[in-house]
Each structure stands twice: as structure tokens, then as C-alpha cells.
Design a protein around this motif. Sequence first.
Motif, PDB file in Angstrom:
ATOM      1  N   ASP A  50       0.851  -1.188   0.000  1.00  0.00           N
ATOM      2  CA  ASP A  50       0.000   0.000   0.000  1.00  0.00           C
ATOM      3  C   ASP A  50       0.884   1.234   0.000  1.00  0.00           C
ATOM      4  OD1 ASP A  50      -2.299  -1.561   0.156  1.00  0.00           O
ATOM      5  OD2 ASP A  50      -2.290  -1.559   2.344  1.00  0.00           O
ATOM      6  N   VAL A  51       0.635   2.120  -0.961  1.00  0.00           N
ATOM      7  CA  VAL A  51       1.423   3.342  -1.094  1.00  0.00           C
ATOM      8  C   VAL A  51       0.520   4.545  -0.873  1.00  0.00           C
ATOM      9  CG1 VAL A  51       2.732   4.799  -2.697  1.00  0.00           C
ATOM     10  CG2 VAL A  51       3.140   2.332  -2.627  1.00  0.00           C
ATOM     11  N   SER A  52       0.909   5.395   0.081  1.00  0.00           N
ATOM     12  CA  SER A  52       0.140   6.619   0.365  1.00  0.00           C
ATOM     13  C   SER A  52       0.941   7.835  -0.071  1.00  0.00           C
ATOM     14  CB  SER A  52      -0.166   6.723   1.860  1.00  0.00           C
ATOM     15  OG  SER A  52      -0.931   5.617   2.296  1.00  0.00           O
ATOM     16  N   LEU A  53       0.294   8.724  -0.832  1.00  0.00           N
ATOM     17  CA  LEU A  53       0.931   9.954  -1.275  1.00  0.00           C
ATOM     18  C   LEU A  53       0.814  11.028  -0.200  1.00  0.00           C
ATOM     19  CD1 LEU A  53      -0.261  10.144  -5.002  1.00  0.00           C
ATOM     20  CD2 LEU A  53       1.585   8.795  -3.983  1.00  0.00           C
ATOM     21  N   ASN A  54       1.487  12.131  -0.437  1.00  0.00           N
ATOM     22  CA  ASN A  54       1.457  13.232   0.520  1.00  0.00           C
ATOM     23  C   ASN A  54       0.073  13.858   0.643  1.00  0.00           C
ATOM     24  OD1 ASN A  54       2.877  14.977   2.351  1.00  0.00           O
ATOM     25  ND2 ASN A  54       2.709  16.600   0.813  1.00  0.00           N
ATOM     26  N   ASP A  55      -0.776  13.691  -0.393  1.00  0.00           N
ATOM     27  CA  ASP A  55      -2.140  14.228  -0.333  1.00  0.00           C
ATOM     28  C   ASP A  55      -3.139  13.199   0.207  1.00  0.00           C
ATOM     29  OD1 ASP A  55      -2.404  12.445  -2.405  1.00  0.00           O
ATOM     30  OD2 ASP A  55      -2.738  13.955  -3.962  1.00  0.00           O
ATOM     31  N   ASN A  56      -2.609  12.116   0.805  1.00  0.00           N
ATOM     32  CA  ASN A  56      -3.395  11.070   1.465  1.00  0.00           C
ATOM     33  C   ASN A  56      -4.071  10.084   0.516  1.00  0.00           C
ATOM     34  OD1 ASN A  56      -2.803  11.960   4.093  1.00  0.00           O
ATOM     35  ND2 ASN A  56      -4.453  13.479   4.011  1.00  0.00           N
ATOM     36  N   ARG A  57      -3.875  10.210  -0.779  1.00  0.00           N
ATOM     37  CA  ARG A  57      -4.390   9.194  -1.700  1.00  0.00           C
ATOM     38  C   ARG A  57      -3.586   7.906  -1.525  1.00  0.00           C
ATOM     39  NH1 ARG A  57      -4.187  11.368  -7.601  1.00  0.00           N
ATOM     40  NH2 ARG A  57      -2.366  12.489  -6.780  1.00  0.00           N
TER      41      ARG A  57
END
Length: 465
Positions: A128-135
Amino acid sequence: MKKFASLLFVAIVGGGVTLGAYKLLEDESKTEVSNLTTSPNFNTVAYEGRPISSTNADFTEAADRTVHAVVHVKNVQTSRQPRNLQEFFYGGGETRKGLVGAGSGVIISADGYIVTNNHVIDGATELDVSLNDNRTFKAEVIGTDPQADIALIKIDADEDLPYLPFGDSDNVRLGEWALAVGNPFNLTSTVTAGIISAKARDINEYDSNPQSFIQTDAAINPGNSGGALVNINGELIGINTAITSQTGSYVGYAFAVPSNNARKIVEDILEYGDVQRGILGVSGTSLNPSIASQLDVDAVEGVYVADVEFESGAKKAGLEEGDIITQIDNVKVSKFSDLSGYLGAKRPNDVVQVTYTRDGESITVPVTLLKYEAYVIDKPGLEVREASSELLKEYGVKNGVVIAQATNDKLKRYGLNGIVITEIDEEPVKSVADVKRIMNAKNPNEPVSLSFVGKGGEKKQIIFQ
């Protein structure tokens, strides 16, 4: 001088798993080296090495650019929980998913390629990869290089993603500012600042495959594994990988895989499907006053050549045991990690200029790097490589692999380098792949029969129990 008293251990901090001892210290305190995990075409910039002279340097632009390209990577694994003895002994049980570790990653292309550490994603059933914008996205593993602790993964987004361009880690200078960006202790998008403390640092001097790290004093903690080390311009110069610490947390020493090495690994995975390692064909040791005295040589810097591999580029270029390598291309070689670090960004068939000293004379020769294709037969302890058609013809055989070196100390005295193995358990071998196939199908406790052809054409068969 105090006796070396304690080992440093390489550990995955979040999982609490010790990977191995690497170094003896001169004091009595126990210190750990910890991996920082909590339980197409890439843009490249030619970094000119412009140091910032003012201590009031503005990091805001570099930090803002970096945090949006650094992601949080979660390693999810599936396990089976047996409910009775039958399930325990014969398999089965309740399937469970659980988070076993987390780290960081760096987006290196707009279409979602991400570079991280291999130990961050090792053994994952899901990523699971989370971006800085929480996506959040599911990621696919594209390829790995466990030896360098680098992995390439990919996510698919509906739009172009922010990414970091590679900088030139060879041009990084000591004392320059550096920013570390990652997710320590699951705190996303954390930025810390420090300087480049050292280059070509080998944190495991007893490893048979020495690494070459950038050292920084930017604060790095568990969860930073796979995160970005960037210069003041926001260019990626390293992938944060490990720390040294008595507690497993930051105390002033952190290490990153140089960006030139990481970029080369990524490009190899995409183009070839695996990492293309170019080898010089020498083994040896870093010189210092103590080792120089033991070897009775005058030099106290450089790499002392202890052995030159059969049919290697170094052998063909004329290097011999006792030579001291002092430079490769335009890079000074003070220690083995200088050499291994530079070669880590090279590929098979690249030609490098090697400067060495022999009997007080400095000599420079071109050396063609060969592809690293080797396999160690654990019993009896022999490393084999592909045999050239010229060598097979010279020995009067149609097939076989050549012994590059003995990994068993007891066999080293017999001078087996260059001997051809034609059969294993009376089955002909034509390549290293054949050796792997035969050995992987065997029970490790079974005896191994090897058929040899010596340099004089004599044939022998030896059974190793």
C-alpha cells in the motif's frame, strides 16, 4: 589500542529482525546499524556541486518539491494460523493479513515508478502506497536488487505524479547541505537537514560484497528507509537506507545508497529485467598503516590486490597479486569502497581506466568489465562462472563451467582457479544455469560428484560428502 569488543548489527528496526553483524568497534559500547523500516526514462540533472556558503540557506523550495514526491510504503503479508495439530503438521488454517512493516519511497517518474529499499517490500503479499495528499494506491513490484537493498515498484494513477530528478551523486562534496525526507515513526512528510559527512562509506567491512554509502548527519529514524536524500536544489542524491545507533534511533550517523547506483539499478531492471553487474575481477583489501606493515608495502592508501580472477578483465589487462590500485578513471581509490562504489554504476563491457602501482611504478591500463554471472556450489565451496569457447577449446572439451575461486578456505591452497567442471553427478553442465538447476534439485545432505578437466587435459572425478 583497545581491543575490538562488540559487533554492530544490521537490523530492520520495525520488525526487530537482526540481519547480521558487520563491524567491531574500538570501545565497549554496543552500537547497531539499523535499516530504517518500521515493522522508462527518468529525468537526470548534472549537479555541479555548488556548495551553499551561508548557514542561513533557504531549504523551503527543495523541501516543498521533495515532500510531494516521497511516499509512505506499507508492507502487508498474509499468514496462516493453524487451529489444531493436523493443520499445523499438514498445512491449512485461518488466513490472516497483517502489516509487518512500513517505510518510504521516492517517485522518480510522472507515470508512477517508485524507488525504495528492498527490505521495505521484502516478503510483501500486498503493498500500500500513500501519497502526501493522502491518496492510497496498490503497488506492483517491478524488480529488486537485494545486494544493494534497492527495489523498484509502480503505482497507476489517473494523472501525472510529482517526482524527483536524479542528481549526480559522484559530484556531491563533503560539507554540503542535504535534506532527508521520509516517514519516520509513521509521521508522514518529515523533512530534516544536515550535511554530507562522508562518501564511499562501507558500514560492513567484513561483507564479501562491500557497499559504498553516502553518510549524512541529517536526522533519520525508523520509517525513513527508502526515503529521499536530496541536495539544496531538490535533486535526488541518495536513497536513505541505514543508521548506526545504540538504540535503533538517530544519533548522528545515517547512510544512503548513492543516486547514481540506484538509478543504474532501476534502468537495468526496466531494460533487462535484472541488474547487470560489471566486475573488474579482483579481490583484495583496503590499505592502512597496520595492513601495509603486515603486507610489507610502502603505500598506506589504495586497494591491495590479493587475487585476480581467471579470465577476468583485470587478468587480461595484466593486473597481478600485489598490485595496488590507486585510481579508477578520474576517481581516487583510497579504500575498497571507493572502488566498489564507482563500479556499482557501471555495466558489463564498460571500459574503465585502472591506475595501479607495481614496484614503485605507476601504470594505467584499460580494463573491460565482465558480466557478473556466478554461482557458489556450497558443497564443497566453489564459485563457478561461464567458460568462454576459447577456454573450452584449449582444454579440449565441448561443455563446462570454470572455477573462479574457492570459497572454502581448505580448498584455496589447491589452486583450483581456472579448472573446468564438465559434469555434476554425471550430468553434463553447459552453463551456470545448469549448475543452479542441478544443485537446487538436490538434497543438501546428499553427496556431490564433480567431474573436472585440468589445464593439462587430465580428467578427474571427486565425490564430496
